[in-house]
Design a protein around this motif. Sequence first.
Motif, PDB file in Angstrom:
ATOM      1  N   GLY A 216       2.697 192.115  28.279  1.00  0.00           N
ATOM      2  CA  GLY A 216       1.775 192.302  26.706  1.00  0.00           C
ATOM      3  C   GLY A 216       0.567 192.553  28.591  1.00  0.00           C
ATOM      4  O   GLY A 216       0.082 192.508  29.138  1.00  0.00           O
ATOM      5  N   PRO A 217      -0.813 192.821  27.621  1.00  0.00           N
ATOM      6  CA  PRO A 217      -2.178 192.412  29.045  1.00  0.00           C
ATOM      7  C   PRO A 217      -2.609 191.461  29.400  1.00  0.00           C
ATOM      8  O   PRO A 217      -1.972 190.664  29.141  1.00  0.00           O
ATOM      9  N   ILE A 218      -2.824 191.753  30.848  1.00  0.00           N
ATOM     10  CA  ILE A 218      -3.127 190.528  31.706  1.00  0.00           C
ATOM     11  C   ILE A 218      -4.302 190.881  31.681  1.00  0.00           C
ATOM     12  O   ILE A 218      -5.363 191.296  31.487  1.00  0.00           O
ATOM     13  N   ASP A 219      -5.022 189.276  32.160  1.00  0.00           N
ATOM     14  CA  ASP A 219      -6.605 189.328  32.424  1.00  0.00           C
ATOM     15  C   ASP A 219      -6.878 189.771  33.547  1.00  0.00           C
ATOM     16  O   ASP A 219      -8.425 189.350  33.955  1.00  0.00           O
ATOM     17  N   GLY A 220      -5.931 188.279  34.650  1.00  0.00           N
ATOM     18  CA  GLY A 220      -6.676 188.638  35.868  1.00  0.00           C
ATOM     19  C   GLY A 220      -5.291 188.601  37.089  1.00  0.00           C
ATOM     20  O   GLY A 220      -4.362 188.642  36.591  1.00  0.00           O
ATOM     21  N   SER A 221      -5.978 188.951  38.400  1.00  0.00           N
ATOM     22  CA  SER A 221      -5.229 189.111  39.239  1.00  0.00           C
ATOM     23  C   SER A 221      -5.514 188.714  40.759  1.00  0.00           C
ATOM     24  O   SER A 221      -6.817 188.970  40.634  1.00  0.00           O
ATOM     25  N   TRP A 222      -4.661 188.602  41.291  1.00  0.00           N
ATOM     26  CA  TRP A 222      -4.880 187.613  43.333  1.00  0.00           C
ATOM     27  C   TRP A 222      -3.538 187.952  43.482  1.00  0.00           C
ATOM     28  O   TRP A 222      -2.719 187.876  43.664  1.00  0.00           O
TER      29      TRP A 222
ATOM     30  N   THR B 176      -2.678 186.183  35.103  1.00  0.00           N
ATOM     31  CA  THR B 176      -2.966 185.725  34.313  1.00  0.00           C
ATOM     32  C   THR B 176      -3.268 186.088  33.182  1.00  0.00           C
ATOM     33  O   THR B 176      -4.010 187.486  32.867  1.00  0.00           O
ATOM     34  N   ARG B 177      -3.150 185.538  31.830  1.00  0.00           N
ATOM     35  CA  ARG B 177      -3.902 186.687  30.649  1.00  0.00           C
ATOM     36  C   ARG B 177      -2.887 185.364  29.765  1.00  0.00           C
ATOM     37  O   ARG B 177      -2.772 184.080  29.653  1.00  0.00           O
ATOM     38  N   HIS B 178      -3.480 186.019  28.562  1.00  0.00           N
ATOM     39  CA  HIS B 178      -3.634 185.052  27.210  1.00  0.00           C
ATOM     40  C   HIS B 178      -2.090 185.501  26.432  1.00  0.00           C
ATOM     41  O   HIS B 178      -2.099 186.553  26.194  1.00  0.00           O
ATOM     42  N   ARG B 179      -1.224 184.717  25.639  1.00  0.00           N
ATOM     43  CA  ARG B 179      -0.629 184.707  25.019  1.00  0.00           C
ATOM     44  C   ARG B 179      -0.747 183.870  23.603  1.00  0.00           C
ATOM     45  O   ARG B 179      -1.332 182.423  24.052  1.00  0.00           O
ATOM     46  N   ASP B 180      -0.565 184.501  22.340  1.00  0.00           N
ATOM     47  CA  ASP B 180      -0.856 182.779  20.833  1.00  0.00           C
ATOM     48  C   ASP B 180      -2.185 181.958  21.535  1.00  0.00           C
ATOM     49  O   ASP B 180      -1.921 181.401  21.046  1.00  0.00           O
ATOM     50  N   ASP B 181      -3.373 182.641  21.570  1.00  0.00           N
ATOM     51  CA  ASP B 181      -4.940 182.024  22.241  1.00  0.00           C
ATOM     52  C   ASP B 181      -4.391 180.782  23.228  1.00  0.00           C
ATOM     53  O   ASP B 181      -5.023 179.554  23.191  1.00  0.00           O
ATOM     54  N   GLU B 182      -3.582 181.187  23.728  1.00  0.00           N
ATOM     55  CA  GLU B 182      -3.196 180.317  25.331  1.00  0.00           C
ATOM     56  C   GLU B 182      -2.726 180.720  26.182  1.00  0.00           C
ATOM     57  O   GLU B 182      -2.862 181.870  26.467  1.00  0.00           O
ATOM     58  N   LEU B 183      -3.866 180.194  27.419  1.00  0.00           N
ATOM     59  CA  LEU B 183      -4.270 180.349  28.596  1.00  0.00           C
ATOM     60  C   LEU B 183      -2.755 180.584  29.227  1.00  0.00           C
ATOM     61  O   LEU B 183      -1.617 179.349  29.483  1.00  0.00           O
ATOM     62  N   GLU B 184      -1.832 181.442  29.494  1.00  0.00           N
ATOM     63  CA  GLU B 184      -1.051 181.468  31.003  1.00  0.00           C
ATOM     64  C   GLU B 184      -1.207 181.466  32.080  1.00  0.00           C
ATOM     65  O   GLU B 184      -1.734 183.091  32.347  1.00  0.00           O
ATOM     66  N   GLN B 185      -0.667 181.067  33.394  1.00  0.00           N
ATOM     67  CA  GLN B 185      -0.726 181.442  34.733  1.00  0.00           C
ATOM     68  C   GLN B 185       0.141 181.339  35.272  1.00  0.00           C
ATOM     69  O   GLN B 185       1.338 180.654  35.337  1.00  0.00           O
ATOM     70  N   PHE B 186       0.773 182.676  36.023  1.00  0.00           N
ATOM     71  CA  PHE B 186       1.774 182.513  36.996  1.00  0.00           C
ATOM     72  C   PHE B 186       1.644 183.287  38.222  1.00  0.00           C
ATOM     73  O   PHE B 186       0.364 183.744  38.876  1.00  0.00           O
ATOM     74  N   GLU B 187       1.952 182.297  39.219  1.00  0.00           N
ATOM     75  CA  GLU B 187       1.714 182.654  40.768  1.00  0.00           C
ATOM     76  C   GLU B 187       3.169 183.546  40.989  1.00  0.00           C
ATOM     77  O   GLU B 187       4.668 183.321  40.765  1.00  0.00           O
TER      78      GLU B 187
END
Length: 104
Positions: free
Chosen positions: A48-54, A77-88
């Motif tokens: 799915g689409p992502i919102d940001g990355s670093w 960082t991405r949104h899934r089901d109107d919830e913000l998900e962050q991964f490292e």
Amino acid sequence: MKNRDLLIGFATGVAATFVVKELVDRNQKLYPADEVLKQVKNSFKEEGPIDGSWIYMKTEPYTQHAVTTDVYKGGITRHRDDELEQFEFMADAFTGAVVEVSKV
């Protein structure tokens, strides 16, 4: 005799250049912003689409089961089901392969 010596010298120079180039290429790290981050973002985009990355531009040593390598640390960082998900993530600095992903 002089032509033979010249040919041997030329062949030796070409062979030495090839060996040195191979050694340098094996130890050269990937550039994080262009290659490693792009690979990780493409993997996440499959879900799915992502919102940001670093990504941190400096490598850090990473050890797992007696194997040590240099890694780049980064995040997605991405949104899934109107919830913000962050991964490292941590990606190998030489190959770009992701060695660890964790949800924050």
